[in-house]
Design an enzyme around this catalytic site. Structure first.
Site, PDB file in Angstrom:
ATOM      1  N   LEU A  23      83.308  -6.095  22.549  1.00 26.61           N
ATOM      2  CA  LEU A  23      84.657  -5.550  22.404  1.00 26.61           C
ATOM      3  C   LEU A  23      85.277  -5.219  23.753  1.00 26.61           C
ATOM      4  CD1 LEU A  23      84.004  -3.257  19.298  1.00 26.61           C
ATOM      5  CD2 LEU A  23      85.194  -5.456  19.329  1.00 26.61           C
ATOM      6  N   LYS A  47      74.553   7.187  14.282  1.00 21.35           N
ATOM      7  CA  LYS A  47      74.632   8.497  13.645  1.00 21.35           C
ATOM      8  C   LYS A  47      73.295   9.233  13.819  1.00 21.35           C
ATOM      9  CE  LYS A  47      76.847   8.832   9.676  1.00 21.35           C
ATOM     10  NZ  LYS A  47      77.947   9.780   9.970  1.00 21.35           N
ATOM     11  N   GLU A 139      80.547   0.334  11.088  1.00 17.66           N
ATOM     12  CA  GLU A 139      81.952   0.688  10.867  1.00 17.66           C
ATOM     13  C   GLU A 139      82.680   0.724  12.200  1.00 17.66           C
ATOM     14  OE1 GLU A 139      83.933   3.876   8.045  1.00 17.66           O
ATOM     15  OE2 GLU A 139      83.447   4.802   9.975  1.00 17.66           O
TER      16      GLU A 139
END
Length: 217
Positions: A23, A47, A139
């Protein structure tokens, strides 16, 4: 029963590391062509185990369904300057062949009652392990800097109030969310001026860098 969380989370960490490079590479490609980059910067995280366990209880996620039912163990965040950039980034992600988009949630058009705005994309991403390919869920959240500021503050307050905000505080947060979005809209109105100024600044900095190199020779 997951006994070795480090081993379980290793593919997720690898996915986050790879996706951050890819990205950020998109941003560099725009800069290389002296074009406005819709990506301002990229962050990512896996996480924490305590957060995973807490969410499993809160969302009634069974351990044997963890990989399928918890979509944000691997999380990426793409920050943009303008609201229009968000949708440009989404279009770019749709065109990629190295990931599969499974779900999109537009919380910019469909604002949450709290005032939260962001664009969420759930992807399936293949990680190459020594044991073979493993496809995991991740996500990606795409938002403006103003949206991110509000969301970061709201997230911090959520730890204190566990989602049960006092009525007055909730109203203040909603007003702050609207103010942040108004700022985004104002910036969008003058985005062409901003983009032109940034391009000129970038070109001037590049020219100065070349001149400095010539002086050193």
């Amino acid at each position: 029963m997951i006994e070795d969380w480090q081993h379980f989370l290793l593919p997720y960490q690898q996915a986050v590391n790879e996706l951050k490079v890819k990205l950020r590479g998109m941003r560099k490609q725009f800069q290389d062509q002296t074009q406005h980059s819709p990506i301002e910067f990229v962050t990512g995280r896996v996480k924490p185990v305590d957060s995973i366990k807490e969410k499993m209880i809160r969302r009634h996620v069974q351990e044997d369904r963890l990989e399928q039912d918890m979509q944000d163990i691997a999380g990426l965040r793409i920050m943009c300057q303008f609201v229009e950039d968000i949708y440009k980034v989404v279009d770019l992600l749709r065109q990629r062949s190295d990931m599969t988009i499974l779900e999109e949630r537009d919380y910019i058009t469909n604002v949450k009652p709290s005032g939260y705005r962001s664009y969420h994309i759930v992807i399936e991403y293949p990680v190459q392990l020594i044991t073979g390919e493993k496809r995991i869920l991740a996500e990606i959240q795409v938002r403006t800097l103003a949206m991110n500021f509000w969301a970061t503050v709201e997230h911090s307050l959520n730890y204190k109030y566990q989602g049960e905000f006092p009525e007055e505080l909730s109203a203040r947060l909603q007003r702050a969310a609207e103010a942040a979005f108004k700022l985004d809209n104002e910036m969008s109105e003058i985005r062409e001026e901003i983009k032109e100024a940034q391009t000129l600044f970038s070109k001037r900095r590049s020219t100065n860098s070349i001149n400095e190199d010539e002086l050193k020779e």
